[in-house]
Design a protein around this motif. Structure first.
Motif, PDB file in Angstrom:
ATOM      1  N   SER A  21       0.823  -1.206   0.000  1.00 56.59           N
ATOM      2  CA  SER A  21       0.000   0.000   0.000  1.00 56.59           C
ATOM      3  C   SER A  21       0.859   1.259   0.000  1.00 56.59           C
ATOM      4  O   SER A  21       0.635   2.184  -0.792  1.00 56.59           O
ATOM      5  N   SER A  22       1.861   1.288   0.888  1.00 56.62           N
ATOM      6  CA  SER A  22       2.706   2.477   1.005  1.00 56.62           C
ATOM      7  C   SER A  22       3.505   2.724  -0.269  1.00 56.62           C
ATOM      8  O   SER A  22       3.717   3.877  -0.665  1.00 56.62           O
ATOM      9  N   THR A  23       3.946   1.654  -0.913  1.00 57.11           N
ATOM     10  CA  THR A  23       4.695   1.800  -2.162  1.00 57.11           C
ATOM     11  C   THR A  23       3.802   2.372  -3.259  1.00 57.11           C
ATOM     12  O   THR A  23       4.179   3.305  -3.974  1.00 57.11           O
ATOM     13  N   ALA A  24       2.609   1.824  -3.387  1.00 56.54           N
ATOM     14  CA  ALA A  24       1.684   2.275  -4.434  1.00 56.54           C
ATOM     15  C   ALA A  24       1.232   3.716  -4.211  1.00 56.54           C
ATOM     16  O   ALA A  24       1.031   4.469  -5.167  1.00 56.54           O
ATOM     17  N   LEU A  25       1.083   4.099  -2.945  1.00 59.41           N
ATOM     18  CA  LEU A  25       0.536   5.419  -2.627  1.00 59.41           C
ATOM     19  C   LEU A  25       1.616   6.404  -2.200  1.00 59.41           C
ATOM     20  O   LEU A  25       1.326   7.403  -1.540  1.00 59.41           O
ATOM     21  N   LYS A  26       2.851   6.143  -2.592  1.00 60.69           N
ATOM     22  CA  LYS A  26       3.967   6.989  -2.161  1.00 60.69           C
ATOM     23  C   LYS A  26       3.765   8.447  -2.571  1.00 60.69           C
ATOM     24  O   LYS A  26       3.955   9.364  -1.763  1.00 60.69           O
ATOM     25  N   LYS A  36       9.605   7.900   7.991  1.00 59.41           N
ATOM     26  CA  LYS A  36       9.622   9.100   7.155  1.00 59.41           C
ATOM     27  C   LYS A  36       9.481  10.380   7.970  1.00 59.41           C
ATOM     28  O   LYS A  36       8.658  10.463   8.885  1.00 59.41           O
ATOM     29  N   ALA A  37      10.302  11.378   7.613  1.00 59.72           N
ATOM     30  CA  ALA A  37      10.210  12.699   8.218  1.00 59.72           C
ATOM     31  C   ALA A  37       9.278  13.594   7.405  1.00 59.72           C
ATOM     32  O   ALA A  37       9.043  13.359   6.220  1.00 59.72           O
ATOM     33  N   TYR A  38       8.745  14.626   8.076  1.00 63.03           N
ATOM     34  CA  TYR A  38       7.919  15.613   7.385  1.00 63.03           C
ATOM     35  C   TYR A  38       8.835  16.650   6.729  1.00 63.03           C
ATOM     36  O   TYR A  38       9.521  17.404   7.437  1.00 63.03           O
ATOM     37  N   PRO A  39       8.855  16.718   5.400  1.00 62.15           N
ATOM     38  CA  PRO A  39       9.715  17.703   4.738  1.00 62.15           C
ATOM     39  C   PRO A  39       9.433  19.134   5.167  1.00 62.15           C
ATOM     40  O   PRO A  39      10.333  19.987   5.137  1.00 62.15           O
ATOM     41  N   VAL A  40       8.194  19.427   5.583  1.00 58.33           N
ATOM     42  CA  VAL A  40       7.844  20.792   5.970  1.00 58.33           C
ATOM     43  C   VAL A  40       8.559  21.244   7.235  1.00 58.33           C
ATOM     44  O   VAL A  40       8.538  22.425   7.571  1.00 58.33           O
ATOM     45  N   ASN A  72      15.107  11.951   6.686  1.00 58.29           N
ATOM     46  CA  ASN A  72      14.867  10.523   6.470  1.00 58.29           C
ATOM     47  C   ASN A  72      13.647  10.287   5.590  1.00 58.29           C
ATOM     48  O   ASN A  72      12.664  11.024   5.636  1.00 58.29           O
ATOM     49  N   ASP A  73      13.719   9.218   4.792  1.00 62.98           N
ATOM     50  CA  ASP A  73      12.598   8.815   3.936  1.00 62.98           C
ATOM     51  C   ASP A  73      12.304   7.342   4.188  1.00 62.98           C
ATOM     52  O   ASP A  73      13.217   6.546   4.432  1.00 62.98           O
ATOM     53  N   SER A  74      11.049   6.978   4.146  1.00 59.65           N
ATOM     54  CA  SER A  74      10.631   5.600   4.392  1.00 59.65           C
ATOM     55  C   SER A  74       9.201   5.419   3.918  1.00 59.65           C
ATOM     56  O   SER A  74       8.474   6.396   3.709  1.00 59.65           O
ATOM     57  N   LEU A  75       8.798   4.175   3.776  1.00 67.92           N
ATOM     58  CA  LEU A  75       7.401   3.873   3.468  1.00 67.92           C
ATOM     59  C   LEU A  75       6.511   3.986   4.700  1.00 67.92           C
ATOM     60  O   LEU A  75       5.283   3.978   4.584  1.00 67.92           O
ATOM     61  N   VAL A  76       7.098   4.052   5.896  1.00 66.74           N
ATOM     62  CA  VAL A  76       6.312   4.096   7.131  1.00 66.74           C
ATOM     63  C   VAL A  76       6.611   5.365   7.914  1.00 66.74           C
ATOM     64  O   VAL A  76       7.652   6.000   7.744  1.00 66.74           O
TER      65      VAL A  76
END
Length: 411
Positions: free
Chosen positions: A122-127, A349-353, A372-376
């Protein structure tokens, strides 16, 4: 329950949480058990001028049946039509509302590997969809209302009817709907949070050192050009919204490779219908190198091993121990509430904002900035009544941030 208060809650969600604009689309994700309230929110949205409302219903009882009996390979797939559903609406500038009200232990008999595969698919598809929301390019809001299974977990000594009534009462209080004028109450609350943000953002901190009697002893470096956020958030066009109702936190992001030491959880974590309890994480140069859990070890292991980014942190959030939700002395088994009763961190995952101009940076530029970036993105609670946090400036000057569980500075 008082129907007038419940309607006031629906208005608060639409007008303050989402700040829904005339002719804007609204997409609601809701458990089927919450259908009456979801329909009420949709009505209020139409009254506010929504172009249309689309509801994505979730049935967690069916989800359990599927996780128990479907063939393994289906959990590695994600329907193309569902991906297109979210992407089409996110690119139309839709607002997104999620109602969080799951049974905290519904999935305890399900193989956690299956749930991890489904979550990853799900996370991959909705990245792209998730990245737009985490960059605040669309307004979004997460709220809760009682369901029978959840209410009985929170108040096990009450009847089903009484537990639901009690949980409604508590939720309406935490979102300030029980006040004479909720909009005014929220304006005051946002102003209080902004005072904390102003202090933290003016302190030029380079790192934070956490310590308490549970065994937490953790130092977190902060990246260059970070910023603390809390209360209101804004789209690139300047549209104000509140992503969580309730919210008591101020938060930022850590430097990906700048976390060292050990942190111990202070509350159970409900993750996809499984409870993880009494767990700890050990970090070296940002990466989780060891972990333990008295309950839910496999679920925790699967979170951490989702991808490379899930071995690192993505959020640092401060919530005083002496705050409304914490003072209720209620364990909600629901992260929306428990994270607003306790200082917390987030795996993934971190919030880029949380980085100046972060929403406009490329993935490569964010990586180079230590984001940091992640699917979760999984929040877990670490706050206690004896938590001390010392901030350090670039020159290693000490700035007390928390003392005995609360902010050490006055607002």
């Amino acid at each position: 329950m008082d129907n007038d208060l419940i309607r006031k809650y629906a208005h608060l969600i639409v007008k303050t949480g989402l700040n829904l604009q005339p002719k804007q689309m609204l997409v609601i994700t809701s458990p089927i058990e919450c259908a009456p309230f979801t329909r009420l929110v949709s009505q209020v949205a139409y009254e506010a001028g929504a172009r249309d409302v689309v509801i994505q219903w979730k049935d967690e009882l069916f989800s359990k049946i599927r996780f128990l009996h479907a063939p393994e390979e289906v959990f590695e797939e994600f329907p193309a039509w569902q991906k297109e559903f979210y992407l089409s609406y996110v690119h139309q500038g839709a607002a997104f509302l999620s109602i969080s009200a799951s049974d905290p232990e519904l999935m305890k008999d399900v193989n956690p590997d299956r749930m991890t595969k489904a979550q990853k698919a799900s996370s991959t598809a909705l990245k792209d969809y998730r990245e737009r929301l985490m960059s605040n390019k669309n307004v979004w809001c997460v709220v809760s209302i009682p369901t029978a299974a959840w209410a009985m977990k929170v108040f096990p000594h009450l009847s089903e009817e009484k537990s639901i009534e009690k949980l409604w009462e508590v939720i309406l209080k935490t979102v300030r709907v029980d006040t004479q004028n909720p909009d005014t109450s929220w304006q005051e609350h946002k102003a209080n949070l902004k005072t904390r943000l102003d202090f933290l953002n003016s302190s030029a901190l380079k790192s934070l050192h956490y310590k308490n009697s549970l065994g937490t002893d953790l130092r977190i470096n902060l990246p260059d050009n970070y910023t603390w956020l809390g209360g209101s958030e804004y789209t690139p066009d300047g549209l104000e919204f509140i992503a969580n109702l309730p919210t008591e936190e101020v938060f930022t992001l850590p430097e990906k490779t700048g976390v060292n030491g050990i942190v111990v959880s202070s509350m159970p974590l409900n993750y996809n219908g499984n409870l993880i309890e009494q767990f700890s994480l050990t970090f070296k140069d940002g990466r989780i190198i060891d972990f333990s859990a008295q309950k839910g070890f496999e679920t925790l292991k699967n979170i951490i091993e989702t991808d490379e980014g899930s071995h690192y942190l993505g959020e640092v959030a401060l919530v005083p121990f002496d705050s409304p939700i914490s003072n209720s002395k209620i364990l909600f088994f629901n992260t929306l509430f428990d994270e607003n009763a306790s200082c917390h961190l987030a795996i993934g995952k971190a919030y880029p904002v949380c980085l100046e101009n972060g929403a406009n940076l490329t993935p490569k530029e964010l990586e180079q900035a230590g984001v940091n970036d992640s699917l979760v993105h999984v929040d877990f609670m670490i706050g206690t009544s004896d938590l001390d946090i010392i901030g350090f400036t670039v020159d290693e000057e000490e700035v007390p941030i928390f003392k005995d569980g609360n902010f050490a500075f006055r607002i």
